[in-house]
Design an enzyme around this catalytic site. Structure first.
Site, short mmCIF file in Angstrom:
data_model
loop_
_atom_site.label_atom_id
_atom_site.label_comp_id
_atom_site.label_asym_id
_atom_site.label_seq_id
_atom_site.Cartn_x
_atom_site.Cartn_y
_atom_site.Cartn_z
N CYS A 5 0.95 -1.32 -0.07
CA CYS A 5 0.06 -0.13 0.14
C CYS A 5 1.02 1.29 0.06
O CYS A 5 1.82 1.73 1.05
CB CYS A 5 -0.97 -0.17 1.21
SG CYS A 5 -1.91 1.52 1.30
N CYS A 8 0.24 3.35 3.23
CA CYS A 8 0.89 2.90 4.20
C CYS A 8 2.42 3.20 4.18
O CYS A 8 3.04 3.54 5.16
CB CYS A 8 0.76 1.54 4.21
SG CYS A 8 -0.94 0.69 5.10
N ASP A 31 -1.62 16.02 -2.32
CA ASP A 31 -1.92 15.16 -3.32
C ASP A 31 -0.73 15.51 -4.66
O ASP A 31 -0.35 16.48 -4.78
CB ASP A 31 -3.23 15.45 -4.07
CG ASP A 31 -3.76 14.48 -5.00
OD1 ASP A 31 -4.57 13.50 -4.53
OD2 ASP A 31 -3.11 14.15 -5.84
N ASN A 88 -13.92 8.89 -2.27
CA ASN A 88 -14.22 8.13 -3.01
C ASN A 88 -14.20 6.92 -2.72
O ASN A 88 -13.06 6.44 -1.97
CB ASN A 88 -13.29 8.34 -4.21
CG ASN A 88 -13.24 9.84 -4.66
OD1 ASN A 88 -14.61 10.39 -4.89
ND2 ASN A 88 -12.24 10.02 -5.33
N GLY A 94 -14.81 6.09 -7.79
CA GLY A 94 -13.57 6.52 -8.45
C GLY A 94 -12.41 6.33 -7.55
O GLY A 94 -11.51 7.26 -7.61
N THR A 96 -8.79 4.89 -6.48
CA THR A 96 -8.02 4.32 -7.14
C THR A 96 -6.76 4.22 -6.22
O THR A 96 -5.92 3.17 -6.67
CB THR A 96 -7.23 5.62 -8.33
OG1 THR A 96 -6.71 6.58 -7.40
CG2 THR A 96 -8.29 5.99 -9.03
N HIS A 101 -9.02 7.71 2.65
CA HIS A 101 -8.39 8.86 2.44
C HIS A 101 -9.67 9.82 2.32
O HIS A 101 -10.52 9.46 1.37
CB HIS A 101 -7.28 9.13 1.58
CG HIS A 101 -7.52 8.50 -0.03
ND1 HIS A 101 -7.58 7.35 0.03
CD2 HIS A 101 -7.85 9.50 -1.09
CE1 HIS A 101 -7.90 7.13 -1.60
NE2 HIS A 101 -8.14 8.47 -1.84
N HIS A 103 -10.18 13.79 0.40
CA HIS A 103 -9.61 14.60 -0.33
C HIS A 103 -10.17 16.03 0.27
O HIS A 103 -11.29 16.19 0.53
CB HIS A 103 -9.91 14.93 -1.77
CG HIS A 103 -9.61 13.59 -2.47
ND1 HIS A 103 -8.58 13.61 -3.58
CD2 HIS A 103 -10.15 12.34 -2.68
CE1 HIS A 103 -8.19 12.36 -4.07
NE2 HIS A 103 -9.26 11.35 -3.55
P1 5GP Z 1 -8.58 8.24 -5.20
O1 5GP Z 1 -8.52 8.15 -6.63
O2 5GP Z 1 -8.28 7.06 -4.55
O3 5GP Z 1 -9.56 8.94 -4.67
O4 5GP Z 1 -7.47 9.27 -4.71
C1 5GP Z 1 -6.01 8.96 -4.74
C2 5GP Z 1 -5.32 10.11 -4.87
O5 5GP Z 1 -3.99 9.72 -4.42
C3 5GP Z 1 -5.10 10.64 -6.22
O6 5GP Z 1 -5.62 12.33 -6.18
C4 5GP Z 1 -3.84 10.67 -6.49
O7 5GP Z 1 -3.32 11.80 -7.20
C5 5GP Z 1 -3.05 10.69 -5.34
N1 5GP Z 1 -1.80 9.84 -5.12
C6 5GP Z 1 -1.56 8.58 -5.86
N2 5GP Z 1 -0.35 8.34 -5.56
C7 5GP Z 1 0.05 9.18 -4.72
C8 5GP Z 1 1.54 9.32 -4.27
O8 5GP Z 1 2.35 8.48 -4.31
N3 5GP Z 1 1.52 10.53 -3.50
C9 5GP Z 1 0.64 11.32 -3.28
N4 5GP Z 1 1.33 12.52 -2.42
N5 5GP Z 1 -0.46 11.41 -3.87
C10 5GP Z 1 -0.63 10.43 -4.40
ZN ZN Z 2 -2.35 1.39 3.50
#
Ligand code: 5GP
Ligand code: ZN
Length: 115
Positions: A5, A8, A31, A88, A94, A96, A101, A103
């Protein structure tokens, strides 16, 4: 901690992130691909896969994240103008990254409904 992860690993300081706030239970970092002038992610340090998978023992960490929201928003200068907080969940939501987490986004006027 989940070995695969990415969040993590960020919480364990194994990979770098721009951290803006931290306490025992939670971490806030910028982000990588911001979609607003201010865009940070608030995470519980413990690995929770998603809001759908949240268990009773996860509640203190989740409460800590929610309780920190006003302070984090203030740190970012998001005051009277407001902000948006989003989680999300799953494919349709959505999501990923499979570590719970939120936002926290602000610094521009958000639109509704979201895409
Ligand atoms: P999700 O799409 O799951 O709601 O949000 C994941 C967020 O994590 C995305 O906005 C993406 O830009 C951010 N993200 C993904 N990998 C990393 C990373 O390694 N470092 C940081 N700071 N943000 C990340
Ligand atoms: Zn984790």
């Amino acid at each position: 901690m989940s070995q695969e992860c990415i969040f993590c690993k960020i919480a364990a300081k194994q990979i770098p992130a721009q951290i803006v706030y931290e306490d025992e239970q939670m971490l806030v970092f910028r982000d990588l691909n911001p979609v607003a002038p201010e865009h940070v992610l608030l995470i519980p340090k413990r690995h929770i896969p998603s809001l759908r998978k949240m268990a009773a023992e996860d509640q203190p960490a989740v409460n800590a994240v929610m309780a920190a929201v006003p302070q984090v928003a203030n740190l970012l200068g998001l005051t009277e103008a407001g902000f948006r907080l989003v989680t999300n969940t799953g494919e349709d939501g959505g999501q990923t990254v499979g570590h719970l987490h939120w936002h926290l986004m602000g610094g521009r006027k958000m639109t509704w409904p979201p895409g």
